[in-house]
Write an enzyme that holds these catalytic residues in place. Structure first.
Site, mmCIF file in Angstrom:
data_model
loop_
_atom_site.group_PDB
_atom_site.id
_atom_site.type_symbol
_atom_site.label_atom_id
_atom_site.label_comp_id
_atom_site.label_asym_id
_atom_site.label_seq_id
_atom_site.Cartn_x
_atom_site.Cartn_y
_atom_site.Cartn_z
ATOM 1 N N TYR A 81 48.037 -88.548 49.295
ATOM 2 C CA TYR A 81 47.716 -87.924 48.002
ATOM 3 C C TYR A 81 46.788 -86.720 48.189
ATOM 4 C CZ TYR A 81 46.249 -87.799 43.055
ATOM 5 O OH TYR A 81 45.986 -87.426 41.761
ATOM 6 N N LYS B 87 47.716 -82.910 47.158
ATOM 7 C CA LYS B 87 46.955 -82.171 46.161
ATOM 8 C C LYS B 87 46.310 -80.915 46.755
ATOM 9 C CE LYS B 87 47.752 -84.507 42.453
ATOM 10 N NZ LYS B 87 48.697 -83.915 41.455
#
Length: 256
Positions: free
Chosen positions: A157, A161
């Site tokens: 993640y 991002k």
């Protein structure tokens, strides 16, 4: 009551809009006068958001699509054009988590997160940008996260991002001459189903997790989806035309 936007009514696509941050963004853009394609994996999950928008006098449609599927993305954009008009606002919000420590993380957990966050943002933006270029006006807002700065148990993640931020800055460079801006909003801790799942992974109740997090937030509270929707509304506004390639951390204090 929201402050009236200076942007003329346009057509927006919001991905991952069935709940949480995406739903709040969709409702805010509709309140500002835009027609909104509420896009998520299946029609049924979007029905409530569409009904809320319509009940408030707005225009919206439910669009089912897997943003990592190229054909599905094309069909979703075509349907938006046919039913709502030329899309010149795109909010790339769709996201998933598959949290794990690096040594426990399976390759499919890595791939799933990359496919939704990065491949999805790429496919959606590529499909919509031609309409923005033809119109010579566009607003792209990508959802990043404070996790882009690194977060234990979220190597996939966090990488995705951080990638969203580089993606955003490059879009700003390539599309600026066509009147298209690209910016990113990086939320801190926001009360959503996704953060509830993080609490579960850590073996905590969501209430205890929120209380623990709030202690370290300078403003003394955790964020709400509406906080993020307000930031997105700023980037979408006509008056934000000289703001591009930026990453705005909405985290209740300095991101570090």
């Amino acid at each position: 009551m929201t402050t009236p936007t200076t942007t003329p009514p346009r057509t927006a696509i919001v991905t991952g809009a069935a709940r949480g941050i995406g739903a709040s963004i969709a409702r805010r853009l509709a309140a500002d006068g835009h027609a909104v394609a509420v896009l998520d994996l299946d029609h049924g999950s979007c029905t409530e958001v569409v009904s809320q928008i319509e009940a408030d006098g707005g225009r919206a449609i439910s669009v089912a699509a897997d943003v990592s599927d190229e054909a599905a993305v094309r069909q979703a954009v075509d349907r938006t054009v046919a039913e709502l008009g030329t899309p010149t606002i795109l909010i790339n919000n769709a996201g998933i988590i598959r949290d794990n420590l690096l040594f426990k993380m399976a390759a499919d957990e890595w791939d799933a997160v990359m496919n939704v966050h990065l491949r999805g943002a790429f496919l959606m933006t590529r499909a919509v940008q031609s309409y923005m270029i033809q119109t010579r006006w566009g607003r792209i807002v990508n959802l990043s996260s404070t996790s882009a700065l690194g977060n234990r148990g979220q190597v996939n993640y966090s990488a995705a991002k951080a990638g969203v931020q580089g993606f955003t800055k490059t879009l700003a460079l390539e599309l600026g001459k066509f009147g298209v801006t690209a910016n990113a909003v990086a939320p801190g801790f926001i009360e959503t189903e996704m953060t509830a799942a993080t609490a579960e992974r850590l073996g905590m109740t969501f209430e205890d997790f929120k209380a623990a997090v709030a202690k370290d937030v300078p403003v003394g509270r955790i964020g709400s989806p509406a906080d993020i929707a307000r930031a997105v509304a700023f980037f979408v506004d006509e008056d934000a035309g000289f703001v591009s390639g930026q990453v705005l951390y909405v985290a209740g204090g300095p991101a570090s």
